[in-house]
Design a protein around this motif. Structure first.
Motif, PDB file in Angstrom:
ATOM      1  N   ARG A  21       0.862  -1.180   0.000  1.00 44.17           N
ATOM      2  CA  ARG A  21       0.000   0.000   0.000  1.00 44.17           C
ATOM      3  C   ARG A  21       0.897   1.228   0.000  1.00 44.17           C
ATOM      4  NH1 ARG A  21      -3.352  -3.515  -0.068  1.00 44.17           N
ATOM      5  NH2 ARG A  21      -5.388  -3.612   0.956  1.00 44.17           N
ATOM      6  N   HIS A  33       0.555   3.444   2.159  1.00 41.58           N
ATOM      7  CA  HIS A  33       0.766   3.667   3.594  1.00 41.58           C
ATOM      8  C   HIS A  33       0.172   2.477   4.346  1.00 41.58           C
ATOM      9  CE1 HIS A  33      -3.526   4.687   3.967  1.00 41.58           C
ATOM     10  NE2 HIS A  33      -3.360   5.350   2.836  1.00 41.58           N
ATOM     11  N   ASP A  45      -2.274   0.471   6.534  1.00 41.66           N
ATOM     12  CA  ASP A  45      -3.676   0.574   6.936  1.00 41.66           C
ATOM     13  C   ASP A  45      -4.165  -0.779   7.453  1.00 41.66           C
ATOM     14  OD1 ASP A  45      -4.218  -1.022   4.696  1.00 41.66           O
ATOM     15  OD2 ASP A  45      -4.730   0.687   3.434  1.00 41.66           O
ATOM     16  N   SER A  46      -5.328  -0.782   8.071  1.00 38.69           N
ATOM     17  CA  SER A  46      -5.864  -1.995   8.711  1.00 38.69           C
ATOM     18  C   SER A  46      -6.188  -3.081   7.688  1.00 38.69           C
ATOM     19  CB  SER A  46      -7.123  -1.653   9.520  1.00 38.69           C
ATOM     20  OG  SER A  46      -8.093  -1.035   8.692  1.00 38.69           O
ATOM     21  N   GLU A  47      -6.630  -2.676   6.478  1.00 34.34           N
ATOM     22  CA  GLU A  47      -6.969  -3.650   5.444  1.00 34.34           C
ATOM     23  C   GLU A  47      -5.735  -4.443   5.011  1.00 34.34           C
ATOM     24  OE1 GLU A  47      -8.867  -3.873   0.919  1.00 34.34           O
ATOM     25  OE2 GLU A  47      -8.683  -1.945   1.945  1.00 34.34           O
ATOM     26  N   SER A  74       7.781   2.099   9.624  1.00 32.35           N
ATOM     27  CA  SER A  74       6.967   1.058   8.986  1.00 32.35           C
ATOM     28  C   SER A  74       7.430  -0.327   9.432  1.00 32.35           C
ATOM     29  CB  SER A  74       7.036   1.183   7.456  1.00 32.35           C
ATOM     30  OG  SER A  74       8.340   0.936   6.976  1.00 32.35           O
TER      31      SER A  74
END
Length: 492
Positions: free
Chosen positions: A194, A196, A198-200, A232
């Motif tokens: 992604r 950034h 994210d939860s997905e 990250s």
């Protein structure tokens, strides 16, 4: 990579070295410069604080302040603490034995170089006798599937993909099953990225982890992003329990702070680093070697390993036998220069040799490619006898060779002089151990003081004036004449 940090640390140590007598006061001033150098290299602030506390406790001790060479002891302390900060590192991929399939899961943000790194890792495994299978599980970016197939074709490594589904968990599970039928023993999962975190994304990776039970999970991060790469890594590790980090783009303008910080911040070791776009540019990360490079002490081990990969071993054996007989010609020298060129840019190669780091500033004006072509032109303009016995080259021969190569006679003279210096050292190296060879290399360096690149000349030390159109035409005729003579000699 690390150029600015190396320069700033060098300035800090030079300040300490310039003191008549080191006291607690000027030692603290010197250490503040070390701290500033690390912060400017984008090392995490918390990491710098912890690091400088450890260095300061040792550097301000009576043993160091009372030493005859305190600045050298400080460099030793900084070196050891850098090694401790970045290591230890276990480079093993913990592959299973024959008959079993090892699953390696690769994850990371979009644009980090993850798909290319999967190809590099596959190439490394194949070179070590393994049978890898690349799996296109990045279904968010259709181009990623095509990219992995292209890499697979280049490397002759099978690629598994399924464009009929949008479920990456199903794709990875089917790939592991297919691996057994293809007799692959290592499965490399190229998962989605992604822009950034994210939860997905994290939920998807967790489901792949739970379904496929990868043996090792590696995070690919872009070294150019600095502390964002470290942040990250921390987030991915909290979700997946990483086994290692692979940092890419460390051949560019990365300041190096992320490489230094990642182990201390996340507890996850930096296992491999990408040092170029080519598929062979993936190297194990060695903290002790990296610490040496940061402090300007070179990295001879990495240079030797690269040389073993790039050099023609049959040619090296032939040269060794020839040197043992006391023979070293200009043809041999040219072949050596061409092999060295394969190691990479001259500035990078010299930076890995201890003691050469201080000379690198002069190399910005170096045209290695052009100078090597000039050397080749000069040597190819000589007769076979002149290459074997350069001492036979008198004034008239120099003019003829210079005309054939399109240079001034002084360039031919310079080449012969440099060769006369190196030839006896090269022949003396035959049959010597590594220790004796290193001593002789230092002798070569001292002989070439004032010309850091050895045979390669700086632009400001031009090989001569530009030739006129008439002279160029004459030079072309001379070169054609020499080629005809060489062909006749070869037939004989």
């Amino acid at each position: 990579m690390f150029d600015a940090l190396q320069e700033n640390l060098g300035a800090a140590f030079k300040t300490l070295r310039g003191q008549g007598k080191l006291t607690e006061g000027n030692m603290r001033d010197g250490l503040k410069l070390v701290e500033k150098a690390l912060l400017e290299a984008d090392v995490s602030y918390e990491v710098v604080r912890t690091f400088m506390k450890r260095v300061g406790e040792q550097a301000l001790g009576e043993k160091v302040l009372g030493s005859l060479r305190p600045n050298e002891q400080v460099i030793g302390i900084v070196y050891q603490e850098l090694v401790n900060l970045m290591g230890p590192v276990d480079h093993s991929l913990h592959l299973k034995g024959k008959g079993d399939v090892t699953v390696l899961m690769m994850c990371g943000l979009q644009g980090s170089g993850k798909t290319t790194t999967c190809g590099k890792l596959g190439k490394m495994l194949k070179a070590n006798g393994r049978r890898p299978l690349l799996v296109a599980a990045d279904l968010q970016r259709p181009a990623a599937i095509d990219q992995l197939h292209v890499l697979g074709e280049q490397l002759d490594i099978p690629v598994f993909s399924d464009r009929t589904t949008q479920d990456p968990v199903k794709v990875t599970a089917n790939a592991v099953e297919r691996a057994k039928k293809l007799e692959a023993d290592v499965v490399i999962l190229d998962t989605a990225g992604r822009l950034h975190i994210d939860s997905e994304l994290m939920d998807q990776l967790k489901r792949i982890d739970q379904r496929c039970h990868p043996d090792q999970i590696y995070l690919v991060v872009d070294g150019m992003t600095g502390q964002d790469a470290v942040n990250s890594a921390k987030a991915f590790n909290e979700a997946l329990e990483l086994d290692g980090v692979i940092m890419t783009k460390l051949d560019g303008d990365a300041r190096g702070g992320a490489a230094i910080s990642v182990k201390e911040v996340t507890g996850v070791p930096l296992k491999f680093m990408g040092t170029g776009e080519h598929l062979e540019n993936l190297e194990p990360f060695h903290p002790e070697r990296m610490a040496g490079r940061i402090l300007g002490q070179g990295d001879m081990m990495s240079l030797v390993e690269k040389a073993q990969q790039e050099f023609d071993q049959d040619e090296a054996k032939r040269l060794e036998e020839q040197l043992a007989k006391g023979e070293f010609t200009l043809d041999d020298f040219l072949k050596q220069m061409q092999q060295i060129k394969r190691l990479g840019p001259m500035k990078k190669v010299l930076g890995m040799i201890p003691g050469m780091g201080s000379m690198l500033g002069d190399l910005d004006e170096l045209d290695a490619e052009g100078d090597l072509r000039r050397l080749q032109g000069i040597i190819h303009s000589m007769t076979l006898n002149e290459r074997r016995k350069p001492k036979t080259i008198d004034q008239s021969r120099r003019r003829r060779i210079a005309a054939g190569a399109g240079v001034e006679p002084s360039a031919v003279n310079d080449l012969v002089k440099q060769f006369d210096t190196i030839a006896p050292i090269m022949t003396a190296m035959a049959g010597k151990g590594m220790g004796d060879r290193m001593k002789m290399m230092k002798q070569v360096q001292s002989e070439m003081a004032g010309n850091p690149a050895g045979m390669l000349s700086k632009k400001k030390q031009s090989t001569g004036k530009r030739l006129s159109t008439k002279d160029k035409a004459q030079a072309l005729k001379e070169r054609q004449k020499r080629l005809k003579q060489l062909k006749k000699q070869k037939k004989k």
